[in-house]
Design a protein around this motif. Structure first.
Motif: not given
Length: 304
Positions: A48, A54-55, A69-70, A72, A90
């Motif tokens: 992360s 984002r990831v 991922l974004q 995230a 999260e």
């Protein structure tokens, strides 16, 4: 004795590192690197970058880095369950989620007794499938790592989600700011960081260790180790039960008896670590702006 990337404080540290190895930089450009998880099926690492929402993904086969991922939801801690599904904390949604194999997302925990969680921080999965996570307020304190908000529960607890019923219950309620957590290889002990010094003057900056009963109740909770360089954050254990903990000056390695054996120096405060690679002997290090890695002569404990 100190040289290069290592600082030896106990001769037992010599069996934990190789002087011929160096800390390698895999990526630079994060704002706050956290939550690494190694995915054996794909031979890649996810981590992360919380403030950038984002990831990230590092590919072991070609060493490429990409955005996985974004947005995230300001993801923080991540792990895999027994089916290889990603379980994430999260900050943005103030929940713990699971990404299914078809890409859909299931919320595992978002409330306790009708009140929203603070901002789940780190998570582990026990071999029985239960989900254990910490819930400090870092993701709602400001807009830097999530969305500023007023806590609804009014305290920071450690929780367990039952694998069968999905019920979320408190397993430890005497923390200031619970943070990283990890089970011993035999799952009879659970190590939990309290980084409450961020919010309380002279507050805790230590790791506590609990006994885990057959019915999954926690007892004990004595201080296992106190941090003398900043504070502890994320932790992992190797298969011999040594604790590897992120701190301000690098990664601290503790013997199961609580002795600080030595340090891996990074030059940046370390948020979290993860054992990975085909033999689980690569230590991946999330340190502020960067992702590092070093190969060790020890193997990480199997998570599940």
């Amino acid at each position: 004795m100190a040289d290069g990337d290592f600082e030896e404080l106990d001769e037992r540290f010599r069996s934990c590192v190789r002087r011929s190895e160096q800390v390698r930089t895999l990526y630079r450009g994060c704002r706050w690197a956290e939550g690494p998880v190694y995915v054996p099926a794909g031979r890649y690492l996810l981590w992360s970058d919380i403030p950038n929402n984002r990831v990230m993904r590092w590919d072991e086969t070609d060493h490429s880095v990409s955005v996985f991922l974004q947005p995230a939801n300001f993801a923080n801690g991540q792990t895999l369950d027994r089916q290889g599904r990603a379980v994430r904390c999260e900050h943005g949604s103030r929940s713990v989620t699971r990404t299914e194999h078809d890409g859909s997302v299931t919320t595992l925990a978002s409330h306790y007794r009708g009140k929203r969680l603070n901002s789940p921080n780190d998570v582990v999965v026990k071999s029985d499938g239960s989900i254990w996570f910490t819930d400090p307020t870092y993701g709602i304190d400001t807009d830097f790592e999530g969305f500023a908000a007023t806590p609804e529960i009014g305290a920071c607890h450690v929780y367990r989600v039952d694998a069968r019923t999905g019920e979320c219950e408190v397993v430890a309620d005497d923390f200031v700011r619970p943070n990283g957590l990890a089970f011993a290889p035999d799952e009879r002990r659970l190590y939990i960081v309290d980084s409450g010094v961020t919010h309380v003057r002279n507050g805790p900056r230590h790791i506590r260790v609990f006994d885990v009963s057959a019915d999954r109740e926690l007892s004990g909770g004595a201080v296992f180790a106190s941090c003398q360089s900043g504070m502890f954050d994320g932790i992992r254990l190797d298969q011999s039960g040594r604790v590897w903990a992120g701190a301000a000056d690098g990664v601290h390695c503790y013997d199961p008896d609580g002795t600080l054996l030595g340090k891996i120096k990074t030059g940046e405060p370390v948020a979290n670590v993860e054992f990975g690679g085909p033999q689980r002997n690569h230590l991946f290090i999330c340190a502020t702006t960067s992702l590092y890695a070093i190969r060790l002569p020890v193997n990480g404990a199997r998570k599940i």
